[in-house]
Design an enzyme around this catalytic site. Structure first.
Site, PDB file in Angstrom:
ATOM      1  CB  SER A  16      -0.261  -0.084   1.106  1.00  0.00           C
ATOM      2  OG  SER A  16      -2.284  -0.881   0.639  1.00  0.00           O
ATOM      3  CB  THR A  61      -5.235  -4.607   6.889  1.00  0.00           C
ATOM      4  OG1 THR A  61      -5.715  -5.705   5.469  1.00  0.00           O
ATOM      5  CG2 THR A  61      -3.911  -4.199   7.519  1.00  0.00           C
ATOM      6  CE  LYS A  65      -9.408  -5.448   5.609  1.00  0.00           C
ATOM      7  NZ  LYS A  65     -10.055  -6.028   4.447  1.00  0.00           N
ATOM      8  N   GLY A 125     -13.752 -18.613   4.543  1.00  0.00           N
ATOM      9  CA  GLY A 125     -13.578 -17.290   5.508  1.00  0.00           C
ATOM     10  C   GLY A 125     -14.348 -16.870   6.151  1.00  0.00           C
TER      11      GLY A 125
END
Length: 258
Positions: A16, A61, A65, A125
């Site tokens: 990022s 992240t 979150k 997930g």
């Protein structure tokens, strides 16, 4: 110069900063992006010192979150429906949460020209990323969406009652799915030698999407490719969500937002 960044745990691998800082430089935006590796008990102080540290926005992240929700004054659709936020705009008197992962995922499918309408989909997930992908696939009119989790009882508390949730150990009929999306960190930089699920039998033209982007080909994607699948990692999604986040921070005003 204003600060933006990414909060998470064990995230030094993140691309990022490179994506954001290159964009800022190219477009003459007075922002700088950095990593904030935080433990759970450090989040309070991070939030309290946002203005002091001249932070105008940040991404969120794994594993925060959902944790970040308690600190926000407003949560913008679809983040409110998803129940997970990955982008926060810092205004003078409030924090506003967004989910740009949602946009990034949809744009990545468009980039690869993948139409999921009427697809049977499997999400691996049940965390914040999985919830985001579920609602994105639902918005795109996927025909059937199933979720597998290591803890299905806990997962059922996070999703709509009608959602089919199975124990990850019990789902072995993968040849029914047109799209399989890994929304766990398994196979990513901190778990490179692991796979979240065994791809014993899959459709030849199945799309296997791993939200992890480091390594470029996780063990899951390598196995999927060997079995004839079309494979995607999370790099395009990361880029698209980053550009969306930058737009929100600039929209909120470089001088603090109004």
């Amino acid at each position: 110069m204003y600060t933006t960044g990414l909060i998470g745990k064990n995230i030094n691998y993140s691309e990022s900063p490179e994506i954001h800082n290159n964009y800022y430089k190219k477009n003459n935006i007075p922002f700088f992006y950095k990593i904030f590796n935080l433990k759970q008990d450090q989040i309070d102080d991070f939030i309290k010192n946002l203005h002091k540290n001249n932070i105008k926005g940040f991404n969120v992240t794994i594993p925060y979150k959902e944790t970040i929700l308690q600190y926000l004054n407003d949560i913008v659709y679809p983040a409110d429906k998803i129940g997970a936020v990955n982008t926060v705009a810092v205004q003078e008197d409030k924090l506003i949460g967004y989910n740009t992962d949602y946009i990034g995922f949809i744009k990545s499918l468009q980039y690869y020209n993948i139409q999921v309408k009427n697809f049977k989909c499997l999400i691996i997930g049940s965390g914040g990323s999985a919830k985001c992908i579920y609602y994105a696939l639902k918005e795109l009119n996927a025909r059937d969406i199933c979720i597998v989790s290591r803890n299905p009882e806990k997962a059922r508390l996070k999703f709509e009652e009608k959602v089919k949730i199975l124990n990850i150990k019990d789902e072995n009929k993968l040849d029914r799915y047109d799209l399989i999306v890994n929304c766990t960190p398994i196979g990513g930089p901190n778990f490179k030698e692991q796979k979240p699920i065994e791809l014993k039998e899959i459709k030849k033209n199945c799309v296997v999407y791993d939200l992890n982007y480091t390594p470029k080909r996780s063990k899951l994607l390598k196995e999927a490719k060997e079995n004839g699948a079309f494979i995607i990692n999370g790099e395009k999604m990361l880029i698209f969500q980053a550009y969306s986040a930058i737009g929100l921070w600039c929209l909120n005003g470089i001088k603090g937002g109004r």
